[in-house]
Design an enzyme around this catalytic site. Structure first.
Site, PDB file in Angstrom:
ATOM      1  N   TYR A 144       0.854  -1.189   0.000  1.00 54.84           N
ATOM      2  CA  TYR A 144       0.000   0.000   0.000  1.00 54.84           C
ATOM      3  C   TYR A 144       0.888   1.238   0.000  1.00 54.84           C
ATOM      4  CZ  TYR A 144      -3.429   3.476   1.568  1.00 54.84           C
ATOM      5  OH  TYR A 144      -4.235   4.582   1.681  1.00 54.84           O
ATOM      6  N   ASP A 239       9.366   2.757  -0.234  1.00 58.45           N
ATOM      7  CA  ASP A 239       8.322   3.436   0.536  1.00 58.45           C
ATOM      8  C   ASP A 239       8.518   3.107   2.019  1.00 58.45           C
ATOM      9  OD1 ASP A 239       6.100   4.479   1.714  1.00 58.45           O
ATOM     10  OD2 ASP A 239       4.646   3.511   0.381  1.00 58.45           O
ATOM     11  N   LYS A 267       4.147   9.409   8.648  1.00 51.97           N
ATOM     12  CA  LYS A 267       3.954   8.832   9.983  1.00 51.97           C
ATOM     13  C   LYS A 267       4.963   9.355  11.021  1.00 51.97           C
ATOM     14  CE  LYS A 267       1.038   5.268   8.255  1.00 51.97           C
ATOM     15  NZ  LYS A 267       1.094   4.511   7.035  1.00 51.97           N
TER      16      LYS A 267
HETATM   17  C1  LIG Z   1       0.426   4.922   5.641  1.00 52.33           C
HETATM   18  C2  LIG Z   1       1.193   4.622   4.411  1.00 52.33           C
HETATM   19  C3  LIG Z   1       1.112   5.438   3.275  1.00 52.33           C
HETATM   20  C4  LIG Z   1       0.128   6.583   3.166  1.00 52.33           C
HETATM   21  O1  LIG Z   1       0.369   7.584   4.091  1.00 52.33           O
HETATM   22  P1  LIG Z   1      -0.841   8.608   4.453  1.00 52.33           P
HETATM   23  O2  LIG Z   1      -0.192   9.585   5.373  1.00 52.33           O
HETATM   24  O3  LIG Z   1      -1.895   7.760   5.093  1.00 52.33           O
HETATM   25  O4  LIG Z   1      -1.297   9.215   3.195  1.00 52.33           O
HETATM   26  C5  LIG Z   1       1.941   5.164   2.215  1.00 52.33           C
HETATM   27  N1  LIG Z   1       2.803   4.134   2.246  1.00 52.33           N
HETATM   28  C6  LIG Z   1       2.897   3.313   3.306  1.00 52.33           C
HETATM   29  C7  LIG Z   1       3.891   2.214   3.304  1.00 52.33           C
HETATM   30  C8  LIG Z   1       2.092   3.524   4.421  1.00 52.33           C
HETATM   31  O5  LIG Z   1       2.169   2.681   5.457  1.00 52.33           O
END
Ligand SMILES: *Cc1c(COP(=O)(O)O)cnc(C)c1O
Length: 428
Positions: A144, A239, A267
């Site tokens: 994701y 990511d 995060k």
């Molecule tokens: C949470 C997450 C996102 C998206 O971040 P948001 O701040 O919710 O838009 C993208 N990549 C990974 C791996 C994530 O865990």
């Protein structure tokens, strides 16, 4: 446990917001029933509007590595707020947060701050396409990367949980430029590059997937992605929105010894405030406007309140023994869960890297979405509610990772293992 106030607040929420929430993962869709409505958090604990207290393993889905309302973070926010909430002009605090990120993550020479993880991956994808003058993006099933159109294909967590691999509203044209491969499949990535090598702008992946439950990439897989992207002139985007400053201060890339071209963050770098960041090789980052021509902007980017929370969080993580402590507590929890499930003959496997972990109701080791999707999600739902009734707040999906914070103690872990013994016993 009484949840009557939560129920009435949520009933009203459903009249006001789609599904009663502002992000689908919160709606308890995968476990049934209504979500508990939160009043406040302190340290490792969450308190709901009915006055129930829980040991929290969600941590706002990852950011709260220091626990709730850590005084170093709230004090830093308080000081920043007194000076104003946003200027739309450079501040010295942006330098400080950028310095902390560049100092922590070896592959990142320059960084741009944005407002969410989604914005970070969206911008990194555009940059990779602009830099290579190519269109195709490779991603992996169950990974994701936020709700970016071109990445909202086989996207794990919410999407997987709801059984919606593709969202309505994502155009065919957009998804045609996204190639979805199997995670941890070395042959798949080699074949994709031998067939489409000249068209691939970027490969994006989570080094430790958090969004199909905790599923680490193998070392070999990461090495092959690195080799193939390098050989064919494609950009490797790691990511680390979830793993950055979580699995190690230097991110998963420091654990695995891998140097991506671009990295995305979110995060933890915002310490619980809305933030995201993307960074990497100077040569690529200098393509971003106004140094280069790839457009990307944001009214509130580098926001002083978010920046203050991020700086306080990263500075706190530099001190003391945060990561050894997280590792020790998480391994104790994993061992306790494993013993409890084994004793009760509950088929299971545990995915864990540092303070991210998932108890999968699956006897097979989870390495990709095909295996993850065979988990017994009904069992998970019963386990989830058992844990909640015993005062443990877990992510409300089999396909999410639990997080431990530095505010957790041995006693919290022991209480959690006891709750798990009782909740697992109810399954058999
Ligand atoms: C949470 C997450 C996102 C998206 O971040 P948001 O701040 O919710 O838009 C993208 N990549 C990974 C791996 C994530 O865990």
């Amino acid at each position: 446990m009484n949840h009557s106030i939560s129920k009435s607040v949520f009933a009203r929420a459903q009249q006001l917001m789609p599904g009663g929430v502002n992000s689908p993962a919160r709606a308890f869709g995968a476990v049934g029933g209504t979500p508990v409505v939160i009043e406040r958090g302190q340290g490792a604990h969450l308190y709901d509007v009915d006055g129930n207290c829980y040991i929290d393993y969600v941590g706002s889905w990852g950011p709260l590595i220091l626990g709730h309302a850590d005084s170093r973070v709230t004090e830093s926010i308080r000081q920043a707020i007194a000076k104003g909430t946003s200027f739309g002009a450079p501040t010295a605090a942006e330098n400080r947060l950028a310095e902390l990120i560049v100092g922590a993550v070896k592959s990142v020479e320059k960084v741009r701050l944005v407002n969410s993880g989604t914005e970070a991956t969206m911008s990194a994808i555009r940059l990779a396409r602009g830099f290579t003058d190519r269109d195709v993006i490779v991603k992996f099933g169950g990974n994701y990367h936020g709700h970016v159109d071109s990445l909202l294909v086989a996207a794990g967590s919410s999407a997987a949980t709801l059984g919606v691999p593709d969202s309505p509203g994502v155009t065919r044209g957009t998804s045609q430029d996204t190639l979805v491969l199997k995670f941890n499949d070395v042959a798949g990535i080699e074949q994709a590059f031998s067939e489409h090598g000249e068209q691939i702008a970027a490969v994006i992946l989570e080094p430790v997937v958090g969004n199909m439950g905790c599923v680490p990439a193998t070392n070999e897989f990461l090495q092959v992605v690195r080799q193939q992207t390098e050989r064919h002139g494609a950009v490797m985007i790691l990511d680390e929105v979830m793993t950055g400053f979580r699995v190690a201060y230097g991110g998963a890339q420091s654990l695995f010894g891998i140097q991506p071209d671009l990295t995305t963050f979110g995060k933890i770098v915002g310490g619980g405030m809305p933030i995201g960041a993307y960074g990497g090789r100077q040569e690529i980052m200098d393509q971003v406007l106004p140094a280069g021509k790839v457009f990307q902007a944001g009214t509130l980017s580098g926001n002083p309140i978010a920046t203050a929370a991020g700086i306080a969080t990263l500075e706190a993580l530099q001190q003391g023994d945060s990561y050894p402590k997280l590792e020790r507590l998480a391994s104790k929890l994993a061992e306790g869960l494993h013993q409890a499930a084994t004793k009760l003959d509950v088929p299971h496997t545990i995915g864990r890297v540092g303070s991210m972990l998932t108890l999968f109701f699956n006897s097979q080791k989870v390495t990709d979405w095909e295996v993850a999707s065979q988990c017994d999600t009904e069992r998970f739902a019963k386990y989830f509610w058992g844990m909640l009734e015993h005062g443990v707040y877990l992510p409300c999906s089999q396909f999410e990772a639990s997080f431990i914070s530095t505010a957790h103690t041995d006693e919290h872990i022991e209480q959690t293992i006891q709750a798990a013994q009782q909740s697992l016993a109810m399954l058999t």
